[in-house]
Design a protein around this motif. Structure first.
Motif, PDB file in Angstrom:
ATOM      1  N   GLY A 132       0.808  -1.210   0.000  1.00  0.00           N
ATOM      2  CA  GLY A 132       0.000   0.000   0.000  1.00  0.00           C
ATOM      3  C   GLY A 132       0.838   1.255   0.000  1.00  0.00           C
ATOM      4  N   LEU A 133       0.156   2.350   0.062  1.00  0.00           N
ATOM      5  CA  LEU A 133       0.816   3.639   0.032  1.00  0.00           C
ATOM      6  C   LEU A 133       0.721   4.315   1.388  1.00  0.00           C
ATOM      7  CD1 LEU A 133      -0.664   4.969  -3.313  1.00  0.00           C
ATOM      8  CD2 LEU A 133       1.549   3.909  -2.973  1.00  0.00           C
ATOM      9  N   PHE A 134       1.735   5.032   1.732  1.00  0.00           N
ATOM     10  CA  PHE A 134       1.672   5.923   2.883  1.00  0.00           C
ATOM     11  C   PHE A 134       2.453   7.172   2.510  1.00  0.00           C
ATOM     12  CE2 PHE A 134       5.246   3.120   3.581  1.00  0.00           C
ATOM     13  CZ  PHE A 134       6.253   3.942   4.036  1.00  0.00           C
ATOM     14  N   SER A 135       2.198   8.251   3.194  1.00  0.00           N
ATOM     15  CA  SER A 135       2.846   9.497   2.809  1.00  0.00           C
ATOM     16  C   SER A 135       3.385  10.220   4.024  1.00  0.00           C
ATOM     17  CB  SER A 135       1.849  10.394   2.074  1.00  0.00           C
ATOM     18  OG  SER A 135       0.816  10.769   2.953  1.00  0.00           O
ATOM     19  N   PHE A 136       4.334  11.086   3.770  1.00  0.00           N
ATOM     20  CA  PHE A 136       4.854  11.966   4.797  1.00  0.00           C
ATOM     21  C   PHE A 136       5.360  13.218   4.108  1.00  0.00           C
ATOM     22  CE2 PHE A 136       8.035   8.831   3.694  1.00  0.00           C
ATOM     23  CZ  PHE A 136       9.160   9.584   3.412  1.00  0.00           C
ATOM     24  N   VAL A 137       5.525  14.261   4.862  1.00  0.00           N
ATOM     25  CA  VAL A 137       5.941  15.547   4.321  1.00  0.00           C
ATOM     26  C   VAL A 137       7.398  15.799   4.712  1.00  0.00           C
ATOM     27  CG1 VAL A 137       5.529  18.039   4.374  1.00  0.00           C
ATOM     28  CG2 VAL A 137       3.603  16.451   4.500  1.00  0.00           C
ATOM     29  N   LEU A 138       8.194  16.165   3.724  1.00  0.00           N
ATOM     30  CA  LEU A 138       9.592  16.517   3.953  1.00  0.00           C
ATOM     31  C   LEU A 138       9.778  18.006   3.715  1.00  0.00           C
ATOM     32  CD1 LEU A 138      11.648  13.853   1.983  1.00  0.00           C
ATOM     33  CD2 LEU A 138      11.325  13.983   4.437  1.00  0.00           C
ATOM     34  N   LEU A 139      10.609  18.608   4.501  1.00  0.00           N
ATOM     35  CA  LEU A 139      11.053  19.971   4.262  1.00  0.00           C
ATOM     36  C   LEU A 139      12.488  19.862   3.786  1.00  0.00           C
ATOM     37  CD1 LEU A 139      10.688  23.024   4.456  1.00  0.00           C
ATOM     38  CD2 LEU A 139      11.472  22.874   6.817  1.00  0.00           C
ATOM     39  N   VAL A 140      12.741  20.293   2.557  1.00  0.00           N
ATOM     40  CA  VAL A 140      14.072  20.211   1.965  1.00  0.00           C
ATOM     41  C   VAL A 140      14.564  21.635   1.745  1.00  0.00           C
ATOM     42  CG1 VAL A 140      15.436  19.379   0.017  1.00  0.00           C
ATOM     43  CG2 VAL A 140      13.493  18.040   0.823  1.00  0.00           C
ATOM     44  N   ARG A 141      15.685  21.956   2.353  1.00  0.00           N
ATOM     45  CA  ARG A 141      16.272  23.287   2.197  1.00  0.00           C
ATOM     46  C   ARG A 141      17.561  23.181   1.404  1.00  0.00           C
ATOM     47  NH1 ARG A 141      17.208  26.500   7.456  1.00  0.00           N
ATOM     48  NH2 ARG A 141      17.371  28.157   5.936  1.00  0.00           N
ATOM     49  N   CYS A 142      17.771  24.168   0.530  1.00  0.00           N
ATOM     50  CA  CYS A 142      19.016  24.246  -0.222  1.00  0.00           C
ATOM     51  C   CYS A 142      19.215  25.692  -0.659  1.00  0.00           C
ATOM     52  CB  CYS A 142      19.003  23.315  -1.423  1.00  0.00           C
ATOM     53  SG  CYS A 142      17.848  23.810  -2.709  1.00  0.00           S
ATOM     54  N   GLU A 143      20.389  25.972  -1.210  1.00  0.00           N
ATOM     55  CA  GLU A 143      20.638  27.300  -1.759  1.00  0.00           C
ATOM     56  C   GLU A 143      19.782  27.498  -2.998  1.00  0.00           C
ATOM     57  OE1 GLU A 143      24.762  28.056  -2.466  1.00  0.00           O
ATOM     58  OE2 GLU A 143      25.319  27.488  -0.425  1.00  0.00           O
TER      59      GLU A 143
END
Length: 128
Positions: free
Chosen positions: A50-61
């Motif tokens: 099945g599917l599951f989801s999560f939220v990522l915060l990705v920071r870069c220049e």
């Protein structure tokens, strides 16, 4: 999970862009998991395919935003599970990102409450 996500994204960046581009990009890359989905729920979803989801915060220049978006699009696996990434928002400051996250999470909570209310209504109608 943050470390696993960061390592997987770093591997994709290295594979896609090589050492010349990936060096400075990885120096500016920061990954943080905002929405946790772990333990028994994640294992059960993975076992069922099945599917599951999560939220990522990705920071870069700012100079590497396009490369990070490309790496997210090409990211296919995390800890043996298939991955598909979608960029929800690109922001210039943490304050505007914070506002977006709060607004989005409030909307998700409201939708969940509405779904639960609908389910309860259907159950009560079926019971009648």
């Amino acid at each position: 999970r943050s470390r696993a996500c960061a390592e997987a994204l770093e591997a994709v960046v290295r594979r896609c862009f090589g050492t010349v581009v990936s060096g400075p990009l990885l120096a500016s890359l920061q990954v943080k998991v905002l929405d946790r989905f772990e333990g028994e729920e994640a294992a059960a979803a993975a076992a069922k395919g099945g599917l599951f989801s999560f939220v990522l915060l990705v920071r870069c220049e700012r100079d590497y935003v396009n490369e990070v978006l490309c790496a997210l699009a090409l990211w296919t696996q995390l800890e043996g599970c298939k991955v598909a990434c979608t960029c929800l928002h690109i922001s210039g400051s943490m304050r505007t990102m914070d506002n977006f996250i709060r607004k989005t999470l409030k909307g998700q909570q409201r939708r969940k409450q509405q779904q639960e209310t609908r389910k309860e209504r259907l159950k009560s109608q079926q019971a009648e």
